[in-house]
Design an enzyme around this catalytic site. Structure first.
Site, PDB file in Angstrom:
ATOM      1  N   LYS A 168     -56.961  22.393   6.116  1.00  0.00           N
ATOM      2  CA  LYS A 168     -57.611  21.431   5.211  1.00  0.00           C
ATOM      3  C   LYS A 168     -58.462  22.093   4.151  1.00  0.00           C
ATOM      4  O   LYS A 168     -58.768  23.282   4.218  1.00  0.00           O
ATOM      5  CB  LYS A 168     -58.398  20.409   6.032  1.00  0.00           C
ATOM      6  CG  LYS A 168     -57.429  19.391   6.655  1.00  0.00           C
ATOM      7  CD  LYS A 168     -58.070  18.156   7.170  1.00  0.00           C
ATOM      8  CE  LYS A 168     -56.958  17.204   7.642  1.00  0.00           C
ATOM      9  NZ  LYS A 168     -57.440  16.303   8.685  1.00  0.00           N
TER      10      LYS A 168
ATOM     11  N   ARG B 226     -54.937  18.806  16.267  1.00  0.00           N
ATOM     12  CA  ARG B 226     -53.742  18.407  15.502  1.00  0.00           C
ATOM     13  C   ARG B 226     -53.481  19.488  14.471  1.00  0.00           C
ATOM     14  O   ARG B 226     -54.281  19.673  13.556  1.00  0.00           O
ATOM     15  CB  ARG B 226     -54.016  17.058  14.835  1.00  0.00           C
ATOM     16  CG  ARG B 226     -52.866  16.501  14.023  1.00  0.00           C
ATOM     17  CD  ARG B 226     -53.304  15.210  13.334  1.00  0.00           C
ATOM     18  NE  ARG B 226     -52.254  14.636  12.516  1.00  0.00           N
ATOM     19  CZ  ARG B 226     -51.979  15.025  11.275  1.00  0.00           C
ATOM     20  NH1 ARG B 226     -52.662  15.992  10.706  1.00  0.00           N
ATOM     21  NH2 ARG B 226     -51.009  14.452  10.610  1.00  0.00           N
TER      22      ARG B 226
HETATM   23  N1  HH2 Z   1     -55.228  14.392   9.119  1.00  0.00           N
HETATM   24  C1  HH2 Z   1     -54.199  14.079   8.323  1.00  0.00           C
HETATM   25  C2  HH2 Z   1     -53.307  13.049   8.668  1.00  0.00           C
HETATM   26  N2  HH2 Z   1     -53.471  12.362   9.820  1.00  0.00           N
HETATM   27  N3  HH2 Z   1     -54.664  11.978  11.813  1.00  0.00           N
HETATM   28  C3  HH2 Z   1     -55.690  12.274  12.626  1.00  0.00           C
HETATM   29  N4  HH2 Z   1     -55.840  11.584  13.772  1.00  0.00           N
HETATM   30  N5  HH2 Z   1     -56.584  13.257  12.320  1.00  0.00           N
HETATM   31  C4  HH2 Z   1     -56.484  13.997  11.188  1.00  0.00           C
HETATM   32  O1  HH2 Z   1     -57.364  14.868  10.940  1.00  0.00           O
HETATM   33  C5  HH2 Z   1     -55.408  13.709  10.283  1.00  0.00           C
HETATM   34  C6  HH2 Z   1     -54.496  12.670  10.647  1.00  0.00           C
HETATM   35  C7  HH2 Z   1     -53.996  14.835   7.052  1.00  0.00           C
HETATM   36  O2  HH2 Z   1     -53.259  15.995   7.253  1.00  0.00           O
HETATM   37  P1  HH2 Z   1     -51.681  16.131   7.001  1.00  0.00           P
HETATM   38  O3  HH2 Z   1     -50.927  15.155   7.850  1.00  0.00           O
HETATM   39  O4  HH2 Z   1     -51.277  17.532   7.171  1.00  0.00           O
HETATM   40  O5  HH2 Z   1     -51.488  15.814   5.464  1.00  0.00           O
HETATM   41  P2  HH2 Z   1     -50.988  14.539   4.654  1.00  0.00           P
HETATM   42  O6  HH2 Z   1     -51.924  13.417   4.956  1.00  0.00           O
HETATM   43  O7  HH2 Z   1     -51.043  14.984   3.227  1.00  0.00           O
HETATM   44  O8  HH2 Z   1     -49.590  14.186   5.105  1.00  0.00           O
END
Ligand code: HH2
Length: 285
Positions: A230, A264
Site C-alpha cells: 500500500k 491479506r
Molecule cells: N484492501 C484492498 C481491498 N480490499 N479488504 C480488506 N478486508 N482489507 C484491506 O486492507 C483491503 C481489502 C485494497 O487492496 P487491493 O485489493 O490490492 O487493491 P484494489 O482495491 O486496487 O483492487
C-alpha cells in the site's frame, strides 16, 4: 463477567474445516480480477490466468483466497453488478472446485455476494462493514459462513481527501465494535474485523493503527490487516507498488507480532515465511 474474547472464541469453521484463527497468523492471498487494481490490475483478466494464480497461491501456502472484481484504490469509480459478476463468477466457480481452502469475495454489493456464495465462496469481505448495501446482512446470514467487516472513511472515490480523526484507533475500534455487534445480533456468528489500512487514512493514521493493532484484538474478534504494497509503504520508501515487498514484509511482521489473525497479501510465498518466523518468536516461552 466473561471477556469478549472468551465468548466469541477464535475457532471458526469454513468449508467444514475448523480454523483456530488465534493459533497462528493466517495468510489471505489477494486475487484481483480487475483491469485497474493498484498493484496487480490487468494481470489476471482471463479466467485461466486468474485460476492459475489462485492455485499457485494455495501451493505457496495461502490459507484463504480473496477474490475481487472492483478496485477500491483511492479515486476509483464503482462498476456495475453485471460487470463485477462477469469478472469474478467463473473464477470462483472454477477455484472452489480446484482448491479446498475457503474463498472470500471482496465486494460491498449484496447481489454480487449472493451469487459468489452460491458459486462456492464461503466468506464475504465487505470494505463497507455492511453499510453500503442494506441487503448485505441478510445475504451473509442466509448463505455465508462469515464476514470481514472493514473500516473505511467515506467511499474510495473521495476517501483520501483530507481524512481526519480526533483519535484514529478509538474511533475505528468503536465503529468496528458497533458493526460487529449488529452482525452478531443479525445471526452472523463468524465475524472478522479489519481497521482498513489506506481507506480514508493518512500515513500517520496507518502507522498508528499498525503500532496499536493489539487494541483492536481486545474486542475479541479475529483481526485481519491488509498492508500489502500500500501507498504508506511507497511514501516512506519512495518506491512503486512493484518494489514494496520488503516494506510489506515489515508491516506484516509488525501486524503478526501485534496479534493479527489474518494478513491479506499479494506476495504469498514470501509472507508465509515472514509470519512463520514471527509466530515462532511469539510462541517462544
Ligand atoms: N484492501 C484492498 C481491498 N480490499 N479488504 C480488506 N478486508 N482489507 C484491506 O486492507 C483491503 C481489502 C485494497 O487492496 P487491493 O485489493 O490490492 O487493491 P484494489 O482495491 O486496487 O483492487
Amino acid at each position: 463477567m466473561s471477556s469478549p474474547a472468551h465468548s466469541i472464541g477464535t475457532v471458526y469453521e469454513f468449508r467444514r474445516k475448523a480454523y483456530d484463527l488465534g493459533a497462528r497468523t493466517h495468510i489471505m492471498g489477494v486475487l484481483n480480477v480487475t483491469p485497474d487494481s493498484f498493484s496487480d490490475g490487468g494481470r489476471y483478466l482471463s479466467v485461466g490466468d486468474a485460476v492459475g494464480r489462485g492455485i499457485a497461491m494455495v501451493e505457496e501456502g495461502a490459507d484463504f483466497l480473496d477474490i475481487g472484481g472492483e478496485s477500491s484504490r483511492p479515486g476509483s469509480d464503482p462498476i456495475s453488478v453485471d460487470e463485477e459478476l462477469r469478472r469474478i463468477l467463473p473464477v470462483i466457480e472454477r477455484l472452489t472446485k480446484a482448491v479446498s481452502i475457503p474463498i472470500s469475495v471482496d465486494t460491498y454489493k449484496a447481489e454480487v455476494a449472493r451469487r459468489a456464495l452460491e458459486a462456492g465462496a464461503s466468506l464475504v469481505n465487505d470494505i463497507s462493514s455492511l453499510t453500503m448495501d442494506p441487503m448485505m446482512r441478510d445475504v451473509v446470514v442466509e448463505r455465508g459462513e462469515g464476514v470481514v467487516l472493514m473500516h473505511m472513511r467515506g467511499i474510495p472515490k473521495t476517501m483520501q481527501e483530507r481524512p481526519h480523526y480526533d483519535n484514529v484507533v478509538a474511533e475505528i475500534k468503536s465503529f468496528l465494535e458497533k458493526q460487529a455487534t449488529l452482525a452478531r445480533k443479525a445471526g452472523i456468528r463468524q465475524v472478522i474485523i479489519d481497521p482498513g489500512i489506506g481507506f480514508g487514512k493518512t500515513l500517520e493514521h496507518n502507522l498508528e493503527i499498525l503500532k496499536k493493532l493489539k487494541e483492536f484484538c481486545e474486542l475479541g474478534y479475529p483481526v485481519l490487516v491488509g498492508p500489502s504494497r500500500k501507498s504508506f509503504i511507497g511514501t516512506i520508501l519512495d518506491l512503486p507498488p512493484t518494489q514494496r515487498l520488503e516494506g510489506t514484509a515489515a508491516a506484516v511482521a509488525v501486524s503478526a507480532m501485534n496479534g493479527a489473525s489474518i494478513v491479506r497479501v499479494h506476495d504469498v510465498r514470501e509472507m508465509v515465511r515472514v509470519v512463520k518466523i514471527v509466530d515462532a518468536i511469539r510462541r517462544h516461552a
